[in-house]
Design an enzyme around this catalytic site. Structure first.
Site, PDB file in Angstrom:
ATOM      1  N   LYS A  14       0.863  -1.183   0.000  1.00 34.91           N
ATOM      2  CA  LYS A  14       0.000   0.000   0.000  1.00 34.91           C
ATOM      3  C   LYS A  14       0.893   1.224   0.000  1.00 34.91           C
ATOM      4  O   LYS A  14       2.021   1.167   0.494  1.00 34.91           O
ATOM      5  CB  LYS A  14      -0.864   0.022   1.275  1.00 34.91           C
ATOM      6  CG  LYS A  14      -2.129   0.841   1.131  1.00 34.91           C
ATOM      7  CD  LYS A  14      -3.251   0.007   0.556  1.00 34.91           C
ATOM      8  CE  LYS A  14      -4.502   0.783   0.291  1.00 34.91           C
ATOM      9  NZ  LYS A  14      -5.617  -0.136  -0.026  1.00 34.91           N
ATOM     10  N   ASP A  71      -7.052   4.213  -4.534  1.00 40.12           N
ATOM     11  CA  ASP A  71      -7.680   4.046  -3.225  1.00 40.12           C
ATOM     12  C   ASP A  71      -8.333   5.412  -2.971  1.00 40.12           C
ATOM     13  O   ASP A  71      -8.558   6.168  -3.931  1.00 40.12           O
ATOM     14  CB  ASP A  71      -6.633   3.673  -2.153  1.00 40.12           C
ATOM     15  CG  ASP A  71      -7.262   3.123  -0.867  1.00 40.12           C
ATOM     16  OD1 ASP A  71      -7.619   1.947  -0.837  1.00 40.12           O
ATOM     17  OD2 ASP A  71      -7.429   3.889   0.106  1.00 40.12           O
TER      18      ASP A  71
HETATM   19  N1  GLU Z   1      -7.343   0.128  -2.929  1.00 42.32           N
HETATM   20  C1  GLU Z   1      -8.082  -1.065  -3.248  1.00 42.32           C
HETATM   21  C2  GLU Z   1      -8.040  -2.003  -2.069  1.00 42.32           C
HETATM   22  O1  GLU Z   1      -8.102  -1.559  -0.942  1.00 42.32           O
HETATM   23  C3  GLU Z   1      -7.649  -1.677  -4.569  1.00 42.32           C
HETATM   24  C4  GLU Z   1      -6.213  -2.072  -4.672  1.00 42.32           C
HETATM   25  C5  GLU Z   1      -5.774  -2.556  -6.036  1.00 42.32           C
HETATM   26  O2  GLU Z   1      -6.577  -2.630  -6.954  1.00 42.32           O
HETATM   27  O3  GLU Z   1      -4.567  -2.863  -6.157  1.00 42.32           O
HETATM   28  O4  GLU Z   1      -8.010  -3.198  -2.170  1.00 42.32           O
END
Ligand code: GLU
Length: 444
Positions: free
Chosen positions: A126, A166
């Site tokens: 992340k 996100d």
């Molecule tokens: N931010 C989204 C999550 O919390 C998607 C992440 C992604 O597609 O890599 O899973």
């Protein structure tokens, strides 16, 4: 002291001040107890949990950019590369003033288990920044994104680490980030997901988190002898997840009566008109209170309180810790019987325990919102084979992935004697695959 408690104490001592990270680790470790106890000696010797709670790497960097007044601004940028046992790091970038290392570590930790649950080969990561895109011009957002990517590009790649969106990162930001990555590296590769359809994006990715959430709710209800059609649903948030959860819930015959943003919430007893919401949020980047200008029979209330609206099903799709014990009690006393998390860790630990102890159906975020990242993995597959699949093909795969995630969580809960506890089920099912891969790969 049990191994799990020992490791939790160590996490608190070694990561001072990181409350959200502690919270996410505690929830996972507590629900892994049953699985750990059976193998305690082996896991201890291998320091398996100590390795699981320590990110492989955290990159933190300066992001300088120039605002529209010619003033230089400086933000903090991060990428937490948490675990790559089952695939390249994968997870979104969050742009929000609340972003700090604790928030990104909690999100990265959750992502490891979520990504494992999808059944696809993606590790967990992340990233993001405390930059606030709200109220910034397109040029300012571009300047920030280019500066952010100039540093981040050194650490990511299609087979290494694949960020996505996100909170605060949607199609506009991904476009700017992708353009800068390509310019710096000369590579046209699937290094980001959530891309536009003209440059390697996947159909259904925009809808995927919200659709996936409703697919797993539908499955959970069916498997518990209930159905979605005709139910009243309250959804918090009004971003990408909330909008497409509303769309799919409506398509399946439910009535969504409320949405919110960080300022307040709107209640429409006749059912939310999604075209109005999309125009406000997706076209004008406006606030949810503008809904009542278009639909005067709806009511806007400033501040918190959305969980006091009577409903059958609650879908928190805004942000972490937005639903506390009082909210959980209010939902229950108004007849709500099912809760599923579209956001990451939106329910506090006390709220989660209340749902489970009071016989409510509860699907935690790492299972319920996994449709987004799962479809990102499908976008990676399409980029690798340089093909794009039809809407129906991707949607069908997403649906199957969500049904499979339900089955995995349900099965793990039953295997460990806590049938219906999808928190324990999802955590154990996600954990098993990661641990197997980590064990096979030796001490790394
Ligand atoms: N931010 C989204 C999550 O919390 C998607 C992440 C992604 O597609 O890599 O899973």
């Amino acid at each position: 002291m049990s191994y799990v408690d020992e490791v939790y104490e160590r996490v608190v001592a070694q990561n001072p001040g990181e409350a959200e990270f502690h919270q996410a680790v505690k929830e996972v470790l507590d629900s892994l107890k049953l699985a750990i106890d059976a193998n305690e000696e082996k896991y201890r010797k291998m320091a398996l949990l100590e390795r699981l709670v320590e990110p492989e790497r955290i990159i933190s960097f300066r992001v300088p950019w120039v605002d529209d007044d010619g003033q230089v601004q400086v933000n903090k940028g991060y990428r937490v590369q948490f675990n790559s046992a089952i695939g390249p790091y994968k997870g979104g970038l969050r742009l929000h003033p609340s972003v700090n290392q604790s928030i990104l570590k909690f999100l990265g930790f959750e992502q490891v288990f979520k990504n494992s649950l999808t059944g696809l080969p993606i590790g967990g990561g992340k990233g993001g920044s405390n930059f606030d895109p709200k109220g910034k011009s397109d040029r300012e957002v571009m300047a920030f994104c280019q500066s952010f990517m100039t540093e981040l590009s050194k650490y990511i790649g299609a087979d290494q680490d694949v960020p996505a969106g996100d909170i605060g990162v949607g199609a506009r930001e991904i476009g700017f980030l992708y353009g800068q990555y390509k310019r710096l590296t000369g590579l046209y590769e699937g290094v980001l997901t959530g891309k536009g359809l003209t440059y390697g994006g996947s159909l259904v990715r925009t809808q995927a988190t919200g659709y996936g959430l409703v697919y797993i709710v539908d499955e959970m209800l069916k498997k518990n002898g209930k159905e979605l059609a005709g139910k009243t649903v309250v959804i918090s948030g009004s971003g990408n997840v909330a909008i497409y959860a509303t769309e799919k819930a409506q398509q399946l015959g439910a009535k969504v009566v409320a949405l919110s943003d960080s300022n307040g919430y709107v209640y429409d007893k006749d059912g939310i008109k999604l075209d109005v919401v999309k125009e406000i949020k997706e076209v004008r980047r406006g606030r949810i209170k503008e809904y009542v200008d278009k639909v005067p029979t709806a009511v806007y209330t400033e501040g918190k309180g959305i969980w006091t609206i009577p409903c059958d099903i609650a879908l928190p799709c805004a942000t972490q810790n937005e639903l506390n014990l009082d909210d959980a009690k209010a939902l229950k006393s108004n007849g709500c019987f099912a809760v599923a998390e579209g956001a990451n860790m939106p329910s506090t630990r006390e709220a989660t325990d209340f749902f489970l102890e009071n016989g409510m159906l509860f699907m935690p975020g790492k299972a319920a919102n996994a449709g987004g990242v799962a479809t990102s993995a499908l976008e990676m597959s399409q980029n690798s084979e340089r093909l794009s699949w039809s809407f129906e093909e991707v949607d069908e795969k997403l649906h199957k992935i969500m049904v499979d995630i339900f089955a995995k969580a349900d099965d793990a809960a039953k295997r460990y004697g806590v049938a219906g506890n999808y928190v324990v089920g999802a955590n154990i099912a996600g954990f098993e695959k990661v641990v197997d891969a980590m064990t096979a790969q030796g001490i790394v």
